[in-house]
Design a protein around this motif. Sequence first.
Motif, PDB file in Angstrom:
ATOM      1  N   ASN A  53       0.788  -1.227   0.000  1.00 15.38           N
ATOM      2  CA  ASN A  53       0.000   0.000   0.000  1.00 15.38           C
ATOM      3  C   ASN A  53       0.823   1.281   0.000  1.00 15.38           C
ATOM      4  OD1 ASN A  53       0.739  -0.714   2.639  1.00 15.38           O
ATOM      5  ND2 ASN A  53      -1.024   0.283   3.568  1.00 15.38           N
ATOM      6  N   CYS A  54       2.079   1.250   0.507  1.00 14.21           N
ATOM      7  CA  CYS A  54       2.888   2.472   0.513  1.00 14.21           C
ATOM      8  C   CYS A  54       4.356   2.125   0.727  1.00 14.21           C
ATOM      9  CB  CYS A  54       2.406   3.455   1.582  1.00 14.21           C
ATOM     10  SG  CYS A  54       2.470   2.824   3.277  1.00 14.21           S
ATOM     11  N   ASN A 113       5.676   1.146   4.238  1.00 14.69           N
ATOM     12  CA  ASN A 113       5.366  -0.218   4.667  1.00 14.69           C
ATOM     13  C   ASN A 113       6.187  -1.263   3.915  1.00 14.69           C
ATOM     14  OD1 ASN A 113       3.659   0.222   6.806  1.00 14.69           O
ATOM     15  ND2 ASN A 113       1.829   0.365   5.535  1.00 14.69           N
ATOM     16  N   ASP A 156      -2.722   5.179  -3.717  1.00 14.73           N
ATOM     17  CA  ASP A 156      -1.841   4.410  -2.839  1.00 14.73           C
ATOM     18  C   ASP A 156      -0.880   3.632  -3.729  1.00 14.73           C
ATOM     19  OD1 ASP A 156      -2.709   1.200  -2.731  1.00 14.73           O
ATOM     20  OD2 ASP A 156      -4.317   2.521  -3.389  1.00 14.73           O
ATOM     21  N   GLU A 191      -4.143  -7.786   4.667  1.00 13.44           N
ATOM     22  CA  GLU A 191      -5.399  -7.260   4.156  1.00 13.44           C
ATOM     23  C   GLU A 191      -5.132  -6.397   2.917  1.00 13.44           C
ATOM     24  OE1 GLU A 191      -8.735  -3.991   5.753  1.00 13.44           O
ATOM     25  OE2 GLU A 191      -7.183  -4.771   7.098  1.00 13.44           O
ATOM     26  N   GLN A 192      -6.088  -6.375   1.994  1.00 16.58           N
ATOM     27  CA  GLN A 192      -5.953  -5.517   0.822  1.00 16.58           C
ATOM     28  C   GLN A 192      -6.486  -4.126   1.152  1.00 16.58           C
ATOM     29  OE1 GLN A 192      -7.919  -6.761  -2.885  1.00 16.58           O
ATOM     30  NE2 GLN A 192      -6.124  -5.961  -3.955  1.00 16.58           N
ATOM     31  N   ASP A 193      -5.723  -3.115   0.762  1.00 17.97           N
ATOM     32  CA  ASP A 193      -6.135  -1.740   1.020  1.00 17.97           C
ATOM     33  C   ASP A 193      -7.372  -1.388   0.187  1.00 17.97           C
ATOM     34  OD1 ASP A 193      -6.051   0.746   2.187  1.00 17.97           O
ATOM     35  OD2 ASP A 193      -4.048   1.251   1.477  1.00 17.97           O
ATOM     36  N   SER A 220      -9.150   2.134  -1.492  1.00 16.07           N
ATOM     37  CA  SER A 220      -8.767   3.531  -1.735  1.00 16.07           C
ATOM     38  C   SER A 220      -9.811   4.390  -2.432  1.00 16.07           C
ATOM     39  CB  SER A 220      -7.462   3.563  -2.561  1.00 16.07           C
ATOM     40  OG  SER A 220      -6.351   3.347  -1.738  1.00 16.07           O
ATOM     41  N   PHE A 270      -1.282   7.581   5.720  1.00 17.11           N
ATOM     42  CA  PHE A 270      -0.485   6.351   5.680  1.00 17.11           C
ATOM     43  C   PHE A 270       0.393   6.186   6.924  1.00 17.11           C
ATOM     44  CE2 PHE A 270      -1.480   7.009   1.199  1.00 17.11           C
ATOM     45  CZ  PHE A 270      -1.929   5.745   0.852  1.00 17.11           C
ATOM     46  N   GLU A 326      -1.193   3.492   8.915  1.00 17.56           N
ATOM     47  CA  GLU A 326      -1.674   2.325   8.184  1.00 17.56           C
ATOM     48  C   GLU A 326      -0.730   1.141   8.391  1.00 17.56           C
ATOM     49  OE1 GLU A 326      -4.247   1.386   6.100  1.00 17.56           O
ATOM     50  OE2 GLU A 326      -5.317   3.179   6.752  1.00 17.56           O
ATOM     51  N   LYS A 365      -0.380  -3.401   4.139  1.00 21.35           N
ATOM     52  CA  LYS A 365      -1.506  -3.953   3.384  1.00 21.35           C
ATOM     53  C   LYS A 365      -1.080  -4.191   1.949  1.00 21.35           C
ATOM     54  CE  LYS A 365      -5.185  -1.529   5.982  1.00 21.35           C
ATOM     55  NZ  LYS A 365      -6.287  -0.538   5.859  1.00 21.35           N
ATOM     56  N   SER A 421      -4.253  -1.561  -3.194  1.00 23.78           N
ATOM     57  CA  SER A 421      -5.690  -1.599  -3.451  1.00 23.78           C
ATOM     58  C   SER A 421      -5.987  -2.064  -4.874  1.00 23.78           C
ATOM     59  CB  SER A 421      -6.310  -0.215  -3.228  1.00 23.78           C
ATOM     60  OG  SER A 421      -5.922   0.680  -4.261  1.00 23.78           O
TER      61      SER A 421
END
Length: 321
Positions: free
Chosen positions: A28-29, A32, A143, A158-160, A162, A191, A194, A197, A200
Amino acid sequence: MIEKEIGGYIELDKYSLPMLHEGALALNCGRNCLAYIIRAKGIKKLFLPYLICDSVIDICKKEKIEFAFYHIDKSFLPLEIPLQTDDWVYIVNFYAQLSDKDLLSLKSKYQNIIIDNAQAYFKSPIDGVDTIYTCRKFFGVPDGAFLYTDKKLDAEFEQDISYNRMSFLLGRFETNASDFYSNYVKNNASFKNEPIKRMSKLTDNLLHAIDYEKVKLLRTKNYNIYLDCLKEFNKIELRNIEGAFAYPLVLDNGAEVRKKLIENKIYVPLLWSNVSENFNKDTIEYKLSSDLLPLPVDQRYSKNDIEFVIEQIERIMRQSY
């Protein structure tokens, strides 16, 4: 039986063009991606360049690892780093100015390195080196980041989602950036808390709609216009690169030029504001933060747009002297 809605109103089309970094781990970012590497590799201590955004420092604190800092030179290369055996080094490929030869040399010297290619999206990863790419710096997506690593965590993420982060992108598309800037800042800040993840579905789909070769060509052409026209003014020497993030122009009075450009609706960001606030004006870190102007080169702009920016810079500089 899988529940599936059939009929009703039509949603966003599903795109299927080839995506750059298709084989990488899609998260997701960027911050992360770093958290993932820290956990996967069991990193205990990480050396960071002083020229670094707070989000990277926040991840080190969040993951409860030790961190220290190192200086860079005007070519964006690290100065000597006092590593212990199990320490790691976070190498930022500023403006894609580090060549494969540079990166391979750093890998040979320090062994345990992570390459941050957030500003070098079109640079291929080096085999066996953990490498991070950030989508939002290059494309209009809410994202997304890619990670190349040879060590995978035994965990399901988990899937983000957006759809609720799209307002600043859709708003700017139809009106003005200034009207939605606060939404953009809010999205970036979101984020911070967050967890890791998966990217998305929305961002994954949008990234499959991009003509990457066209984007790379446009960014390269725009970068080269600056390179040709501003070489005599720039206080740092730059390489020819493909698919640039921005053109880094360093001036003696860069901070003042930035203010005047913004007054003329040419939005040139101040990256690493934490550095310019905390460092002496004589340091290279201060210079590369306060007086470096990341001039826009991206795929939205034509040759005429870039030449207009150059004209404004030259006009401001004439007025300053």
